[in-house]
Design an enzyme around this catalytic site. Structure first.
Site, PDB file in Angstrom:
ATOM      1  N   HIS A 150       3.333  -7.999 -10.159  1.00  0.00           N
ATOM      2  CA  HIS A 150       4.066  -8.648  -9.059  1.00  0.00           C
ATOM      3  C   HIS A 150       4.840  -9.871  -9.554  1.00  0.00           C
ATOM      4  O   HIS A 150       4.362 -11.001  -9.433  1.00  0.00           O
ATOM      5  CB  HIS A 150       3.089  -9.112  -7.980  1.00  0.00           C
ATOM      6  CG  HIS A 150       2.467  -8.025  -7.172  1.00  0.00           C
ATOM      7  ND1 HIS A 150       2.945  -7.654  -5.934  1.00  0.00           N
ATOM      8  CD2 HIS A 150       1.403  -7.235  -7.417  1.00  0.00           C
ATOM      9  CE1 HIS A 150       2.190  -6.679  -5.446  1.00  0.00           C
ATOM     10  NE2 HIS A 150       1.250  -6.405  -6.331  1.00  0.00           N
ATOM     11  N   CYS A 176       4.518  -2.617  -8.567  1.00  0.00           N
ATOM     12  CA  CYS A 176       3.168  -2.217  -8.167  1.00  0.00           C
ATOM     13  C   CYS A 176       3.232  -0.954  -7.301  1.00  0.00           C
ATOM     14  O   CYS A 176       3.528   0.125  -7.801  1.00  0.00           O
ATOM     15  CB  CYS A 176       2.456  -3.374  -7.466  1.00  0.00           C
ATOM     16  SG  CYS A 176       0.662  -3.117  -7.322  1.00  0.00           S
ATOM     17  N   ARG A 181      -2.968   5.402  -9.817  1.00  0.00           N
ATOM     18  CA  ARG A 181      -3.121   4.369  -8.786  1.00  0.00           C
ATOM     19  C   ARG A 181      -4.417   3.585  -8.991  1.00  0.00           C
ATOM     20  O   ARG A 181      -5.398   4.106  -9.485  1.00  0.00           O
ATOM     21  CB  ARG A 181      -3.150   5.002  -7.392  1.00  0.00           C
ATOM     22  CG  ARG A 181      -1.890   5.730  -6.992  1.00  0.00           C
ATOM     23  CD  ARG A 181      -2.083   6.529  -5.716  1.00  0.00           C
ATOM     24  NE  ARG A 181      -1.946   5.726  -4.525  1.00  0.00           N
ATOM     25  CZ  ARG A 181      -2.939   5.321  -3.750  1.00  0.00           C
ATOM     26  NH1 ARG A 181      -4.187   5.647  -4.061  1.00  0.00           N
ATOM     27  NH2 ARG A 181      -2.718   4.617  -2.675  1.00  0.00           N
ATOM     28  N   GLU A 194       0.868  -1.172   0.000  1.00  0.00           N
ATOM     29  CA  GLU A 194       0.000   0.000   0.000  1.00  0.00           C
ATOM     30  C   GLU A 194       0.910   1.228   0.000  1.00  0.00           C
ATOM     31  O   GLU A 194       1.591   1.512   0.977  1.00  0.00           O
ATOM     32  CB  GLU A 194      -0.905  -0.017   1.237  1.00  0.00           C
ATOM     33  CG  GLU A 194      -2.302   0.546   0.995  1.00  0.00           C
ATOM     34  CD  GLU A 194      -2.294   2.011   0.556  1.00  0.00           C
ATOM     35  OE1 GLU A 194      -1.552   2.808   1.160  1.00  0.00           O
ATOM     36  OE2 GLU A 194      -3.029   2.349  -0.396  1.00  0.00           O
ATOM     37  N   SER A 195       0.938   1.937  -1.127  1.00  0.00           N
ATOM     38  CA  SER A 195       1.931   2.992  -1.294  1.00  0.00           C
ATOM     39  C   SER A 195       1.777   4.127  -0.289  1.00  0.00           C
ATOM     40  O   SER A 195       2.767   4.708   0.164  1.00  0.00           O
ATOM     41  CB  SER A 195       1.901   3.537  -2.722  1.00  0.00           C
ATOM     42  OG  SER A 195       0.626   4.080  -3.030  1.00  0.00           O
ATOM     43  N   GLU A 215       7.231 -11.320  -8.122  1.00  0.00           N
ATOM     44  CA  GLU A 215       7.608 -12.153  -6.976  1.00  0.00           C
ATOM     45  C   GLU A 215       6.532 -13.160  -6.593  1.00  0.00           C
ATOM     46  O   GLU A 215       6.789 -14.083  -5.811  1.00  0.00           O
ATOM     47  CB  GLU A 215       7.953 -11.261  -5.767  1.00  0.00           C
ATOM     48  CG  GLU A 215       6.772 -10.688  -4.995  1.00  0.00           C
ATOM     49  CD  GLU A 215       6.071  -9.514  -5.671  1.00  0.00           C
ATOM     50  OE1 GLU A 215       5.118  -8.982  -5.084  1.00  0.00           O
ATOM     51  OE2 GLU A 215       6.478  -9.135  -6.793  1.00  0.00           O
TER      52      GLU A 215
END
Length: 217
Positions: free
Chosen positions: A193, A88, A118, A58-59, A195
């Site tokens: 993402h 992201c 966003r 969550e930026s 990862e």
């Protein structure tokens, strides 16, 4: 950076204030060009690494925690000089401009000459996965990209920002050809993402970007 028998390896950090940092660390530790991969929560840890990944999460929360930990300015200085990859929410943090922020806006690290939007695709339930072709950096086999409350890149703000990947079909109200990954020199950003897959090709690519950056100095 470590030299052993003529082979160069790098120490990577993953910003570990909030979000999916462990998955990045686990993937990096399996790469032969990475001597170590550590979570970064302090200025001392940040200064000890050769390159950094800013993960998804969550930026807004990430920015607030970074500010409280007095990491925001050190991060801004780091990305000016050292290879950094934002995934992201990390891409939002790396961008110079962001739209769709909560009331009052949010702090950004900046450094990457892009404008992002966003939560382009909506809420968590609008998350999706798709395949992206990036032959110049990962070969001919498509990459399985996972998008979770993802941003997109709406504008390139400098001529040296290179588009790495675009959506290949329309998703909801978001058109095909929308930009979802870019590189600008030693900075790299993906809206998705990597990862969360078992595919380490993008992590290998980023480490090679970092190695090339240091070789050119």
């Amino acid at each position: 950076m470590t030299q052993t028998d003529g082979k160069t390896t790098l120490k990577l950090g993953v910003l570990a204030l909030q979000g999916a940092f462990l998955e990045h660390i686990n993937m990096l530790k399996n790469l032969p060009t990475v001597s170590d991969a550590i979570p970064v929560r302090t200025v001392e840890q940040l200064q000890s690494v050769d390159a950094l990944i800013i993960p998804g999460g969550e930026s807004t929360a990430m920015a607030l925690i970074a500010e409280r930990c007095q990491l925001l300015e050190p991060l801004r200085e780091f990305v000016k000089q050292k290879p950094t990859w934002g995934t992201c929410a990390g891409m939002i943090m790396l961008s110079n401009e962001a739209t769709g922020a909560k009331k009052g806006g949010q702090q950004l690290i900046g450094g990457l000459s892009i404008r992002v939007n966003r939560n382009q695709f909506g809420t968590q339930k609008e998350s999706f996965d798709t395949f992206l072709h990036m032959p110049e950096i990962v070969g001919n086999e498509p990459f399985h990209a996972v998008f979770i409350r993802a941003p997109v890149i709406t504008d390139l703000l400098a001529e040296d920002v290179k588009v790495v990947a675009r959506l290949e079909h329309k998703v909801g109200q978001t058109n095909a050809e929308t930009i979802v990954a870019v590189r600008q020199g030693h900075l790299f950003a993906t809206a998705f993402h990597p990862e969360l897959t078992h595919d380490s090709r993008l992590h290998s690519y980023f480490v090679n970007v970092a190695l090339d950056h240091y070789k050119s100095q």
